[in-house]
Design a protein around this motif. Structure first.
Motif, PDB file in Angstrom:
ATOM      1  N   PRO A   2       0.834  -1.216   0.000  1.00  0.00           N
ATOM      2  CA  PRO A   2       0.000   0.000   0.000  1.00  0.00           C
ATOM      3  C   PRO A   2       0.867   1.264   0.000  1.00  0.00           C
ATOM      4  N   TYR A   3       0.382   2.268  -0.664  1.00  0.00           N
ATOM      5  CA  TYR A   3       1.107   3.530  -0.783  1.00  0.00           C
ATOM      6  C   TYR A   3       1.030   4.339   0.507  1.00  0.00           C
ATOM      7  N   PHE A   4      -0.151   4.393   1.097  1.00  0.00           N
ATOM      8  CA  PHE A   4      -0.351   5.206   2.298  1.00  0.00           C
ATOM      9  C   PHE A   4      -0.078   4.381   3.556  1.00  0.00           C
ATOM     10  N   SER A   5       0.175   5.060   4.671  1.00  0.00           N
ATOM     11  CA  SER A   5       0.412   4.379   5.943  1.00  0.00           C
ATOM     12  C   SER A   5      -0.854   3.624   6.351  1.00  0.00           C
ATOM     13  N   PRO A   6      -0.706   2.597   7.206  1.00  0.00           N
ATOM     14  CA  PRO A   6      -1.902   1.865   7.663  1.00  0.00           C
ATOM     15  C   PRO A   6      -2.919   2.779   8.350  1.00  0.00           C
ATOM     16  N   GLU A   7      -2.430   3.755   9.115  1.00  0.00           N
ATOM     17  CA  GLU A   7      -3.345   4.667   9.812  1.00  0.00           C
ATOM     18  C   GLU A   7      -4.120   5.525   8.810  1.00  0.00           C
ATOM     19  N   LEU A   8      -3.415   6.059   7.825  1.00  0.00           N
ATOM     20  CA  LEU A   8      -4.083   6.898   6.832  1.00  0.00           C
ATOM     21  C   LEU A   8      -5.025   6.071   5.968  1.00  0.00           C
ATOM     22  N   SER A  25     -16.509  12.184  -0.633  1.00  0.00           N
ATOM     23  CA  SER A  25     -15.505  11.994   0.423  1.00  0.00           C
ATOM     24  C   SER A  25     -14.160  12.647   0.093  1.00  0.00           C
ATOM     25  N   ILE A  26     -14.042  13.274  -1.051  1.00  0.00           N
ATOM     26  CA  ILE A  26     -12.737  13.806  -1.477  1.00  0.00           C
ATOM     27  C   ILE A  26     -12.211  14.877  -0.516  1.00  0.00           C
ATOM     28  N   LEU A  27     -13.044  15.826  -0.104  1.00  0.00           N
ATOM     29  CA  LEU A  27     -12.566  16.898   0.787  1.00  0.00           C
ATOM     30  C   LEU A  27     -11.926  16.352   2.071  1.00  0.00           C
ATOM     31  N   PRO A  28     -12.642  15.532   2.847  1.00  0.00           N
ATOM     32  CA  PRO A  28     -12.004  15.051   4.081  1.00  0.00           C
ATOM     33  C   PRO A  28     -10.814  14.131   3.819  1.00  0.00           C
ATOM     34  N   ILE A  29     -10.849  13.393   2.724  1.00  0.00           N
ATOM     35  CA  ILE A  29      -9.702  12.526   2.410  1.00  0.00           C
ATOM     36  C   ILE A  29      -8.470  13.375   2.101  1.00  0.00           C
ATOM     37  N   LEU A  30      -8.656  14.431   1.332  1.00  0.00           N
ATOM     38  CA  LEU A  30      -7.508  15.300   1.027  1.00  0.00           C
ATOM     39  C   LEU A  30      -6.976  15.968   2.301  1.00  0.00           C
ATOM     40  N   HIS A  31      -7.879  16.346   3.198  1.00  0.00           N
ATOM     41  CA  HIS A  31      -7.422  16.902   4.484  1.00  0.00           C
ATOM     42  C   HIS A  31      -6.583  15.866   5.236  1.00  0.00           C
ATOM     43  N   ALA A  32      -7.044  14.620   5.246  1.00  0.00           N
ATOM     44  CA  ALA A  32      -6.317  13.564   5.966  1.00  0.00           C
ATOM     45  C   ALA A  32      -4.938  13.337   5.347  1.00  0.00           C
ATOM     46  N   VAL A  33      -4.867  13.308   4.021  1.00  0.00           N
ATOM     47  CA  VAL A  33      -3.575  13.119   3.346  1.00  0.00           C
ATOM     48  C   VAL A  33      -2.648  14.287   3.693  1.00  0.00           C
ATOM     49  N   GLN A  34      -3.173  15.493   3.612  1.00  0.00           N
ATOM     50  CA  GLN A  34      -2.354  16.676   3.902  1.00  0.00           C
ATOM     51  C   GLN A  34      -1.933  16.723   5.375  1.00  0.00           C
ATOM     52  N   ASP A  35      -2.825  16.282   6.264  1.00  0.00           N
ATOM     53  CA  ASP A  35      -2.474  16.255   7.689  1.00  0.00           C
ATOM     54  C   ASP A  35      -1.280  15.340   7.940  1.00  0.00           C
ATOM     55  N   GLU A  36      -1.215  14.219   7.209  1.00  0.00           N
ATOM     56  CA  GLU A  36      -0.108  13.290   7.417  1.00  0.00           C
ATOM     57  C   GLU A  36       1.147  13.699   6.665  1.00  0.00           C
ATOM     58  N   LYS A  37       0.998  14.168   5.425  1.00  0.00           N
ATOM     59  CA  LYS A  37       2.162  14.408   4.576  1.00  0.00           C
ATOM     60  C   LYS A  37       2.540  15.879   4.437  1.00  0.00           C
ATOM     61  N   ASP A  38       1.675  16.757   4.859  1.00  0.00           N
ATOM     62  CA  ASP A  38       1.872  18.208   4.824  1.00  0.00           C
ATOM     63  C   ASP A  38       1.608  18.819   3.454  1.00  0.00           C
ATOM     64  N   TRP A  39       1.496  18.027   2.410  1.00  0.00           N
ATOM     65  CA  TRP A  39       1.113  18.505   1.087  1.00  0.00           C
ATOM     66  C   TRP A  39       0.635  17.306   0.282  1.00  0.00           C
ATOM     67  N   ALA A  47      -2.238   7.493  -6.308  1.00  0.00           N
ATOM     68  CA  ALA A  47      -2.499   6.404  -5.360  1.00  0.00           C
ATOM     69  C   ALA A  47      -3.955   6.406  -4.895  1.00  0.00           C
ATOM     70  N   LEU A  48      -4.551   7.590  -4.758  1.00  0.00           N
ATOM     71  CA  LEU A  48      -5.972   7.643  -4.371  1.00  0.00           C
ATOM     72  C   LEU A  48      -6.837   6.983  -5.434  1.00  0.00           C
ATOM     73  N   GLU A  49      -6.442   7.136  -6.692  1.00  0.00           N
ATOM     74  CA  GLU A  49      -7.209   6.486  -7.764  1.00  0.00           C
ATOM     75  C   GLU A  49      -6.963   4.978  -7.773  1.00  0.00           C
ATOM     76  N   LYS A  50      -5.696   4.581  -7.719  1.00  0.00           N
ATOM     77  CA  LYS A  50      -5.353   3.151  -7.812  1.00  0.00           C
ATOM     78  C   LYS A  50      -5.861   2.352  -6.618  1.00  0.00           C
ATOM     79  N   GLU A  51      -5.718   2.888  -5.420  1.00  0.00           N
ATOM     80  CA  GLU A  51      -6.054   2.116  -4.226  1.00  0.00           C
ATOM     81  C   GLU A  51      -7.491   2.290  -3.761  1.00  0.00           C
ATOM     82  N   PHE A  52      -8.116   3.442  -4.105  1.00  0.00           N
ATOM     83  CA  PHE A  52      -9.457   3.688  -3.574  1.00  0.00           C
ATOM     84  C   PHE A  52     -10.483   4.043  -4.641  1.00  0.00           C
ATOM     85  N   GLY A  53     -10.078   4.101  -5.895  1.00  0.00           N
ATOM     86  CA  GLY A  53     -11.015   4.363  -6.980  1.00  0.00           C
ATOM     87  C   GLY A  53     -11.513   5.791  -7.078  1.00  0.00           C
TER      88      GLY A  53
END
Length: 176
Positions: A2-8, A25-39, A47-53
């Motif tokens: 998986p590309y993202f951490s297990p928590e993310l 769900s895109i808005l909160p997902i992007l916030h979560a990605v940015q919260d973990e990676k900072d950008w 990866a959002l497309e490949k792993e989550f469609g």
């Protein structure tokens, strides 16, 4: 792998279950990605497309519409000052200039302040103009003097976890 951490990954899956459509769900997902990676990088979007469609086009539409999503590695603190009519009338431009001058002054002295400053559209706090966000912390009635005090206050704080992770990831990618 998986590309993202297990928590993310768990957080993203939770948002996908919570909302009626993936697009919702895109808005909160992007916030979560940015919260973990900072950008949010192009690789994150792929990866959002490949792993989550999630459609790359839908994600990019959201990223280009909203100013809160970072498309390049940021400074640890993003100082956003509302420049809409109420804030502009109450001196937002002077606050933006004060922050810019402080950042430039520090650079000339050989110090790097952990800030970037942006004038943004309405933050919805017109009654408390000028309004400011520093990362996700809201501050109201931000005069130039208060803006400089906020720079001092945040400069003394421990850097946000996402900024530390971002710096480590960038350093690791530059070694490759």
């Amino acid at each position: 792998m998986p590309y993202f951490s297990p928590e993310l990954t768990k957080i993203i899956e939770g948002f996908l279950k919570r909302y009626e459509t993936k697009r919702s769900s895109i808005l909160p997902i992007l916030h979560a990605v940015q919260d973990e990676k900072d950008w949010i990088s192009d690789q994150d979007i792929d990866a959002l497309e490949k792993e989550f469609g999630l459609s790359v086009i839908d994600v990019r539409e959201v990223m280009t519409f909203y100013t809160m999503y970072r498309k390049s590695p940021p400074k640890p603190y993003r100082f956003e000052i509302c420049k809409s009519i109420s804030c502009w009338l109450m001196g937002a431009n002077e606050s933006i200039e004060a922050v810019k001058k402080e950042i430039e002054k520090a650079k000339k002295e050989g110090r790097e302040l952990p800030f970037e400053v942006h004038g943004v559209e309405c933050l919805g706090q017109c009654g408390y103009a000028p309004s400011t966000l520093i990362n996700k912390d809201r501050h109201n009635n931000v005069t130039p003097e208060k803006a400089l005090a906020l720079i001092k206050e945040y400069s003394a704080k421990e850097l946000p976890k996402a900024a530390v992770n971002c710096a480590a990831n960038l350093a690791a990618s530059q070694k490759k």
